[in-house]
Motif scaffolding. Structure first.
Motif, PDB file in Angstrom:
ATOM      1  N   ARG A   1       5.072  84.646  -9.934  1.00 40.31           N
ATOM      2  CA  ARG A   1       4.497  84.664 -11.281  1.00 40.31           C
ATOM      3  C   ARG A   1       3.268  85.567 -11.331  1.00 40.31           C
ATOM      4  NH1 ARG A   1       0.565  83.099 -14.091  1.00 40.31           N
ATOM      5  NH2 ARG A   1      -0.456  81.913 -12.450  1.00 40.31           N
ATOM      6  N   ARG A   2       2.368  85.408 -10.351  1.00 45.15           N
ATOM      7  CA  ARG A   2       1.157  86.234 -10.297  1.00 45.15           C
ATOM      8  C   ARG A   2       1.518  87.707 -10.088  1.00 45.15           C
ATOM      9  NH1 ARG A   2      -3.465  86.092 -11.943  1.00 45.15           N
ATOM     10  NH2 ARG A   2      -4.418  87.014 -10.136  1.00 45.15           N
ATOM     11  N   GLY A   3       2.502  87.978  -9.235  1.00 44.66           N
ATOM     12  CA  GLY A   3       2.918  89.354  -8.996  1.00 44.66           C
ATOM     13  C   GLY A   3       3.398  90.014 -10.274  1.00 44.66           C
ATOM     14  N   THR A   4       4.237  89.310 -11.010  1.00 47.07           N
ATOM     15  CA  THR A   4       4.744  89.835 -12.285  1.00 47.07           C
ATOM     16  C   THR A   4       3.604  90.063 -13.266  1.00 47.07           C
ATOM     17  OG1 THR A   4       6.850  88.702 -11.946  1.00 47.07           O
ATOM     18  CG2 THR A   4       6.308  89.354 -14.209  1.00 47.07           C
ATOM     19  N   GLU A   5       2.709  89.099 -13.358  1.00 46.31           N
ATOM     20  CA  GLU A   5       1.564  89.188 -14.265  1.00 46.31           C
ATOM     21  C   GLU A   5       0.669  90.385 -13.917  1.00 46.31           C
ATOM     22  OE1 GLU A   5      -2.378  86.604 -14.147  1.00 46.31           O
ATOM     23  OE2 GLU A   5      -0.691  85.447 -14.913  1.00 46.31           O
ATOM     24  N   LEU A   6       0.399  90.580 -12.640  1.00 44.73           N
ATOM     25  CA  LEU A   6      -0.476  91.675 -12.217  1.00 44.73           C
ATOM     26  C   LEU A   6       0.194  93.035 -12.393  1.00 44.73           C
ATOM     27  CD1 LEU A   6      -2.023  89.915  -9.140  1.00 44.73           C
ATOM     28  CD2 LEU A   6      -3.286  90.699 -11.169  1.00 44.73           C
ATOM     29  N   LEU A   7       1.493  93.110 -12.154  1.00 43.81           N
ATOM     30  CA  LEU A   7       2.203  94.370 -12.387  1.00 43.81           C
ATOM     31  C   LEU A   7       2.132  94.755 -13.860  1.00 43.81           C
ATOM     32  CD1 LEU A   7       5.301  93.845 -10.086  1.00 43.81           C
ATOM     33  CD2 LEU A   7       3.520  95.592  -9.809  1.00 43.81           C
ATOM     34  N   GLU A   8       2.243  93.778 -14.742  1.00 38.70           N
ATOM     35  CA  GLU A   8       2.122  94.054 -16.171  1.00 38.70           C
ATOM     36  C   GLU A   8       0.699  94.477 -16.510  1.00 38.70           C
ATOM     37  OE1 GLU A   8       3.470  90.624 -18.337  1.00 38.70           O
ATOM     38  OE2 GLU A   8       5.484  90.769 -17.485  1.00 38.70           O
ATOM     39  N   ARG A   9      -0.275  93.746 -15.980  1.00 34.63           N
ATOM     40  CA  ARG A   9      -1.680  94.031 -16.264  1.00 34.63           C
ATOM     41  C   ARG A   9      -2.073  95.448 -15.849  1.00 34.63           C
ATOM     42  NH1 ARG A   9      -6.787  90.356 -14.421  1.00 34.63           N
ATOM     43  NH2 ARG A   9      -8.345  91.482 -15.614  1.00 34.63           N
ATOM     44  N   PHE A  10      -1.561  95.889 -14.711  1.00 37.31           N
ATOM     45  CA  PHE A  10      -1.905  97.206 -14.189  1.00 37.31           C
ATOM     46  C   PHE A  10      -0.889  98.279 -14.558  1.00 37.31           C
ATOM     47  CE2 PHE A  10      -4.161  94.489 -10.951  1.00 37.31           C
ATOM     48  CZ  PHE A  10      -5.390  94.640 -11.559  1.00 37.31           C
ATOM     49  N   GLU A  11      -0.049  97.971 -15.542  1.00 40.06           N
ATOM     50  CA  GLU A  11       0.937  98.910 -16.082  1.00 40.06           C
ATOM     51  C   GLU A  11       1.840  99.487 -14.991  1.00 40.06           C
ATOM     52  OE1 GLU A  11      -1.159 101.769 -18.453  1.00 40.06           O
ATOM     53  OE2 GLU A  11      -2.074 100.208 -19.690  1.00 40.06           O
TER      54      GLU A  11
ATOM     55  N   SER B   1       2.460 107.237  -7.197  1.00 39.12           N
ATOM     56  CA  SER B   1       1.400 108.246  -7.189  1.00 39.12           C
ATOM     57  C   SER B   1       0.137 107.593  -6.614  1.00 39.12           C
ATOM     58  CB  SER B   1       1.124 108.724  -8.616  1.00 39.12           C
ATOM     59  OG  SER B   1       0.533 107.680  -9.379  1.00 39.12           O
ATOM     60  N   GLY B   2      -0.879 108.405  -6.363  1.00 37.14           N
ATOM     61  CA  GLY B   2      -2.135 107.880  -5.823  1.00 37.14           C
ATOM     62  C   GLY B   2      -2.761 106.825  -6.726  1.00 37.14           C
ATOM     63  N   GLY B   3      -2.772 107.091  -8.034  1.00 36.19           N
ATOM     64  CA  GLY B   3      -3.345 106.135  -8.981  1.00 36.19           C
ATOM     65  C   GLY B   3      -2.563 104.835  -9.031  1.00 36.19           C
ATOM     66  N   MET B   4      -1.251 104.958  -8.951  1.00 36.94           N
ATOM     67  CA  MET B   4      -0.409 103.756  -8.957  1.00 36.94           C
ATOM     68  C   MET B   4      -0.668 102.933  -7.700  1.00 36.94           C
ATOM     69  SD  MET B   4       3.114 105.435 -10.359  1.00 36.94           S
ATOM     70  CE  MET B   4       4.110 103.961 -10.444  1.00 36.94           C
ATOM     71  N   ARG B   5      -0.820 103.602  -6.561  1.00 33.59           N
ATOM     72  CA  ARG B   5      -1.087 102.873  -5.311  1.00 33.59           C
ATOM     73  C   ARG B   5      -2.427 102.169  -5.355  1.00 33.59           C
ATOM     74  NH1 ARG B   5      -0.023 107.442  -1.464  1.00 33.59           N
ATOM     75  NH2 ARG B   5       1.795 108.167  -2.546  1.00 33.59           N
ATOM     76  N   ARG B   6      -3.422 102.806  -5.954  1.00 36.49           N
ATOM     77  CA  ARG B   6      -4.740 102.163  -6.091  1.00 36.49           C
ATOM     78  C   ARG B   6      -4.631 100.908  -6.952  1.00 36.49           C
ATOM     79  NH1 ARG B   6      -9.555 104.008  -3.535  1.00 36.49           N
ATOM     80  NH2 ARG B   6      -8.943 105.978  -2.657  1.00 36.49           N
ATOM     81  N   ARG B   7      -3.885 101.018  -8.065  1.00 38.53           N
ATOM     82  CA  ARG B   7      -3.729  99.842  -8.935  1.00 38.53           C
ATOM     83  C   ARG B   7      -2.943  98.751  -8.222  1.00 38.53           C
ATOM     84  NH1 ARG B   7      -2.321 103.846 -12.957  1.00 38.53           N
ATOM     85  NH2 ARG B   7      -0.261 102.914 -13.130  1.00 38.53           N
ATOM     86  N   LEU B   8      -1.935  99.140  -7.445  1.00 39.34           N
ATOM     87  CA  LEU B   8      -1.167  98.157  -6.678  1.00 39.34           C
ATOM     88  C   LEU B   8      -2.062  97.476  -5.639  1.00 39.34           C
ATOM     89  CD1 LEU B   8       1.621  96.867  -6.127  1.00 39.34           C
ATOM     90  CD2 LEU B   8       2.016  98.709  -4.478  1.00 39.34           C
ATOM     91  N   ASP B   9      -2.917  98.257  -4.970  1.00 34.68           N
ATOM     92  CA  ASP B   9      -3.856  97.689  -3.991  1.00 34.68           C
ATOM     93  C   ASP B   9      -4.791  96.682  -4.653  1.00 34.68           C
ATOM     94  OD1 ASP B   9      -2.793  99.237  -1.971  1.00 34.68           O
ATOM     95  OD2 ASP B   9      -4.398 100.739  -2.035  1.00 34.68           O
ATOM     96  N   LEU B  10      -5.308  97.036  -5.823  1.00 35.63           N
ATOM     97  CA  LEU B  10      -6.204  96.123  -6.535  1.00 35.63           C
ATOM     98  C   LEU B  10      -5.438  94.871  -6.960  1.00 35.63           C
ATOM     99  CD1 LEU B  10      -9.000  95.538  -7.628  1.00 35.63           C
ATOM    100  CD2 LEU B  10      -8.403  96.816  -9.690  1.00 35.63           C
TER     101      LEU B  10
END
Length: 99
Positions: free
Chosen positions: A23-33, A46-55
């Motif tokens: 649930r949290r994973g889905t929520e965070l993926l949505e939050r970080f587009e 991309s680099g930006g996507m990886r940074r958002r995934l890391d966060l």
């Protein structure tokens, strides 16, 4: 490993129950587009996507304090602005951030 699997795995490492980690994973993926790329292998991000995934991964366990070391290094101007917006949001929600 896909973006979603990364977040779910981190949740399990934080001892978050499996259903809650999903649930949290889905929520965070949505939050970080990142929802559209959730099924893609993270190494194709991309680099930006990886940074958002890391966060997102660091937020699965809902920490009260978060240490970020140069979270926007190497990002393009648009991704940098998006990352700072996310960081400001976290602070407004009560997360203590040390940069």
């Amino acid at each position: 490993m896909t973006g979603f699997e990364n977040l779910e795995m981190v949740g399990r490492l934080y001892h978050v129950p499996a259903a809650e980690a999903r649930r949290r994973g889905t929520e965070l993926l949505e939050r970080f587009e990142l929802s559209d790329a959730a099924g893609r292998t993270a190494k194709t991000y991309s680099g930006g996507m990886r940074r958002r995934l890391d966060l997102g991964a660091s937020l699965v366990g809902q920490p009260q304090i978060l240490f970020l070391d140069e979270p926007t290094t190497g990002l393009d101007p648009r991704s940098r602005i998006e990352m700072w917006d996310i960081i400001r949001e976290l602070v407004k929600e009560g997360t203590t951030l040390l940069l």
